[in-house]
Design a protein around this motif. Structure first.
Motif, mmCIF file in Angstrom:
data_model
loop_
_atom_site.group_PDB
_atom_site.id
_atom_site.type_symbol
_atom_site.label_atom_id
_atom_site.label_comp_id
_atom_site.label_asym_id
_atom_site.label_seq_id
_atom_site.Cartn_x
_atom_site.Cartn_y
_atom_site.Cartn_z
ATOM 1 N N ALA A 9 0.812 -1.219 0.000
ATOM 2 C CA ALA A 9 0.000 0.000 0.000
ATOM 3 C C ALA A 9 0.849 1.274 0.000
ATOM 4 O O ALA A 9 0.310 2.363 -0.149
ATOM 5 N N ALA A 10 2.151 1.153 0.168
ATOM 6 C CA ALA A 10 3.025 2.324 0.312
ATOM 7 C C ALA A 10 3.767 2.623 -0.984
ATOM 8 O O ALA A 10 4.013 1.736 -1.800
ATOM 9 N N ALA A 11 4.131 3.885 -1.139
ATOM 10 C CA ALA A 11 4.928 4.303 -2.289
ATOM 11 C C ALA A 11 6.332 4.739 -1.868
ATOM 12 O O ALA A 11 7.190 4.940 -2.712
ATOM 13 N N ALA A 12 6.567 4.888 -0.577
ATOM 14 C CA ALA A 12 7.836 5.396 -0.050
ATOM 15 C C ALA A 12 8.960 4.381 -0.237
ATOM 16 O O ALA A 12 8.723 3.169 -0.293
ATOM 17 N N PRO A 13 10.204 4.865 -0.279
ATOM 18 C CA PRO A 13 11.341 3.944 -0.252
ATOM 19 C C PRO A 13 11.301 3.133 1.050
ATOM 20 O O PRO A 13 10.836 3.620 2.086
ATOM 21 N N THR A 14 11.798 1.919 0.967
ATOM 22 C CA THR A 14 11.800 1.017 2.116
ATOM 23 C C THR A 14 13.200 0.487 2.349
ATOM 24 O O THR A 14 13.952 0.243 1.400
ATOM 25 N N VAL A 15 13.541 0.330 3.627
ATOM 26 C CA VAL A 15 14.870 -0.180 3.968
ATOM 27 C C VAL A 15 14.735 -1.205 5.091
ATOM 28 O O VAL A 15 14.070 -0.949 6.095
ATOM 29 N N PRO B 120 9.417 -6.998 -1.558
ATOM 30 C CA PRO B 120 10.802 -6.716 -1.159
ATOM 31 C C PRO B 120 10.978 -5.275 -0.705
ATOM 32 O O PRO B 120 10.206 -4.384 -1.075
ATOM 33 N N VAL B 121 12.001 -5.036 0.108
ATOM 34 C CA VAL B 121 12.404 -3.675 0.446
ATOM 35 C C VAL B 121 13.361 -3.185 -0.635
ATOM 36 O O VAL B 121 13.933 -3.975 -1.383
ATOM 37 N N ASP B 122 13.522 -1.866 -0.704
ATOM 38 C CA ASP B 122 14.389 -1.267 -1.715
ATOM 39 C C ASP B 122 15.864 -1.323 -1.339
ATOM 40 O O ASP B 122 16.727 -1.404 -2.209
ATOM 41 N N PHE B 123 16.133 -1.242 -0.034
ATOM 42 C CA PHE B 123 17.517 -1.206 0.454
ATOM 43 C C PHE B 123 17.659 -2.083 1.685
ATOM 44 O O PHE B 123 16.693 -2.317 2.405
ATOM 45 N N LEU B 124 18.882 -2.518 1.933
ATOM 46 C CA LEU B 124 19.236 -3.209 3.169
ATOM 47 C C LEU B 124 20.351 -2.425 3.834
ATOM 48 O O LEU B 124 21.355 -2.090 3.195
#
Length: 185
Positions: free
Chosen positions: A146-152, A171-175
């Motif tokens: 549901a989110a559009a924000a970057p994820t880490v 998946p998340v965008d970054f680790l």
């Protein structure tokens, strides 16, 4: 190995990491996160409040407070089954919830996930491409969908593993790891 067995194994492995090692890794993970441009540029940040053996986020919360960011924390909703990004107004305003996890009290303002600028995600393990093994409720997958924000995702590098994600996994965008920042975008 199915996900249930993998979760059990990961929890056991994580509990065996010495406290001093975890503290050093947590500090390096926080440093890696601070290098993410989306972190510095975000106004509304959702971050989990670490509990037990999770990668520690209390230093991140303090940094976000010092930067004047709006901080939101996940609160589990049973119906509909979801995570509600709920305004964090200070550690002194938190109450124990399920399993003793601290969260804002009922009635605290919430946001829709689309209104967030960055989402910091916990996990027992992540794949190199950002898929996570969590605790099995699917709450974060619904939030991320549901989110559009970057994820880490915050993860110790020893817990970056290969496993088969389910079709509904997001998946998340970054680790952020103790060895640095990894991105898939």
């Amino acid at each position: 190995m199915d996900k249930r067995e993998l979760r059990r194994q990961l929890k056991k492995e994580r509990a065996q990491v010495p406290k001093e090692t975890r503290a050093a890794w947590n500090q390096e993970i926080r440093k890696a996160l601070l290098q993410l441009p989306a972190y510095g540029g975000a106004h509304r940040v959702m971050v989990y409040l670490s509990f037990g053996w999770e990668v520690d986020t209390w230093g991140i919360v303090e940094d976000l407070e010092q930067r004047g960011k709006e901080i939101y924390v996940p609160v589990v909703q049973k119906q509909p089954k979801a995570l509600a990004p709920t305004l964090y107004t200070g550690r002194e305003n938190l109450v124990p919830a399920v399993f003793g996890i601290l969260e804002p009290p009922a009635g605290t303002p919430t946001l829709h996930p689309e209104e967030l600028d960055l989402i910091i995600v916990p996990g027992l393990a992540f794949t190199p491409s950002g898929f996570r093994i969590g605790y099995g409720g699917g709450y974060y997958d619904r939030l991320l969908a549901a989110a559009a924000a970057p994820t880490v995702g915050l993860v110790y590098s020893a817990f970056i593993r290969s496993f088969q994600p389910d079709p509904w996994d997001r998946p998340v965008d970054f680790l952020a790891t103790e060895r640095g920042l990894l991105g898939r975008k």
